[in-house]
Write a protein that holds these residues in place. Sequence first.
Motif, PDB file in Angstrom:
ATOM      1  N   GLU A 163      19.779  19.250  94.220  1.00  0.00           N
ATOM      2  CA  GLU A 163      19.481  20.523  93.921  1.00  0.00           C
ATOM      3  C   GLU A 163      18.403  20.767  93.023  1.00  0.00           C
ATOM      4  O   GLU A 163      18.432  19.798  91.739  1.00  0.00           O
ATOM      5  N   LYS A 166      18.002  23.423  97.801  1.00  0.00           N
ATOM      6  CA  LYS A 166      19.394  22.477  97.905  1.00  0.00           C
ATOM      7  C   LYS A 166      19.163  21.792  99.378  1.00  0.00           C
ATOM      8  O   LYS A 166      18.617  22.208 100.277  1.00  0.00           O
ATOM      9  N   LEU A 195      31.728  16.578 101.167  1.00  0.00           N
ATOM     10  CA  LEU A 195      30.606  17.015 101.765  1.00  0.00           C
ATOM     11  C   LEU A 195      29.511  15.845 101.993  1.00  0.00           C
ATOM     12  O   LEU A 195      28.689  15.666 102.782  1.00  0.00           O
ATOM     13  N   VAL A 238      29.198  15.254  96.256  1.00  0.00           N
ATOM     14  CA  VAL A 238      30.021  16.394  96.489  1.00  0.00           C
ATOM     15  C   VAL A 238      31.401  15.856  97.203  1.00  0.00           C
ATOM     16  O   VAL A 238      31.207  15.678  98.131  1.00  0.00           O
ATOM     17  N   LYS A 291      32.374  17.226  92.105  1.00  0.00           N
ATOM     18  CA  LYS A 291      31.187  16.704  92.337  1.00  0.00           C
ATOM     19  C   LYS A 291      30.971  15.943  91.261  1.00  0.00           C
ATOM     20  O   LYS A 291      31.433  15.988  89.859  1.00  0.00           O
ATOM     21  N   ASP A 339      23.679  15.068  93.431  1.00  0.00           N
ATOM     22  CA  ASP A 339      25.109  15.538  93.619  1.00  0.00           C
ATOM     23  C   ASP A 339      25.976  14.782  94.629  1.00  0.00           C
ATOM     24  O   ASP A 339      25.366  14.586  95.685  1.00  0.00           O
ATOM     25  N   HIS A 347      20.431  18.105 101.922  1.00  0.00           N
ATOM     26  CA  HIS A 347      21.280  17.134 102.161  1.00  0.00           C
ATOM     27  C   HIS A 347      20.578  15.818 102.285  1.00  0.00           C
ATOM     28  O   HIS A 347      19.412  16.004 102.814  1.00  0.00           O
ATOM     29  N   SER A 375      25.881  27.621  99.845  1.00  0.00           N
ATOM     30  CA  SER A 375      26.552  27.037  98.653  1.00  0.00           C
ATOM     31  C   SER A 375      27.440  25.808  99.062  1.00  0.00           C
ATOM     32  O   SER A 375      27.971  25.893 100.073  1.00  0.00           O
ATOM     33  N   TYR A 376      27.830  24.949  98.025  1.00  0.00           N
ATOM     34  CA  TYR A 376      28.803  23.865  98.268  1.00  0.00           C
ATOM     35  C   TYR A 376      30.183  24.582  98.725  1.00  0.00           C
ATOM     36  O   TYR A 376      30.965  24.071  99.801  1.00  0.00           O
ATOM     37  N   PHE A 402      23.570  15.606  97.798  1.00  0.00           N
ATOM     38  CA  PHE A 402      22.699  16.311  97.916  1.00  0.00           C
ATOM     39  C   PHE A 402      21.753  16.296  96.771  1.00  0.00           C
ATOM     40  O   PHE A 402      22.094  15.600  95.701  1.00  0.00           O
ATOM     41  N   VAL A 409      35.062  23.024  94.189  1.00  0.00           N
ATOM     42  CA  VAL A 409      34.203  22.086  94.606  1.00  0.00           C
ATOM     43  C   VAL A 409      34.168  20.939  93.425  1.00  0.00           C
ATOM     44  O   VAL A 409      34.201  21.531  92.100  1.00  0.00           O
ATOM     45  N   ARG A 411      27.620  14.581  89.147  1.00  0.00           N
ATOM     46  CA  ARG A 411      26.262  15.104  89.055  1.00  0.00           C
ATOM     47  C   ARG A 411      25.446  14.254  88.203  1.00  0.00           C
ATOM     48  O   ARG A 411      25.929  14.240  87.077  1.00  0.00           O
TER      49      ARG A 411
END
Length: 180
Positions: A132, A8, A127, A124, A107, A122, A10, A168-169, A130, A105, A109
């Motif tokens: 993944e 993962k 946040l 999110v 998101k 993603d 950012h 993790s998120y 990201f 969470v 995706r």
Amino acid sequence: MPRNVEIKVHVCDLDLVKQRIIDLKKSNSADNETVVLKQEDIFLNLPNDKAGKLKLRKIEGSPQELIYYDRTECPGPKLSSFYKCNVPEELENVLLNALGTWGVVKKHRTLIMVGQTRVHFDCVEGLGNFVELEVVLNENQTVEEGQTIAMNLMSHMGFTESDLLSVSYVDMLRQKDNQS
């Protein structure tokens, strides 16, 4: 038990990284399908002596899934073992009332398959953006083979090991809430 190797990262410019993967797919395959998913993961409480996480995943337009996974929270490509099954909506109330929740969470995706790797882009809620990677291991594949695949895709996208996140998120959201 199914397994995958995950990373993962950012990212600031999700579209730039997504374009690198689309360009890679164009040069390697005629299949350039992308799937856009709106997901909500509801994390359920587990007994204190149980490692891993249990989540109820809701995907707009798809059956709900119950997913249990276990992985070490560490930087670098890491092994994740998981079980999952579709669950009827009626079971949601039973699970929520019996176990309770500890995180959610949400998101958007975008999924692009590159060989045996699920590349997730993603957004999110709370946040940011990201990427993944989930290298889905075949039964006879080693973790090291999956890590090599992940590292090659990371390199193509312009990531280094120092860019990798270890949590993790849901854990990131909890950390953020605790700092507020």
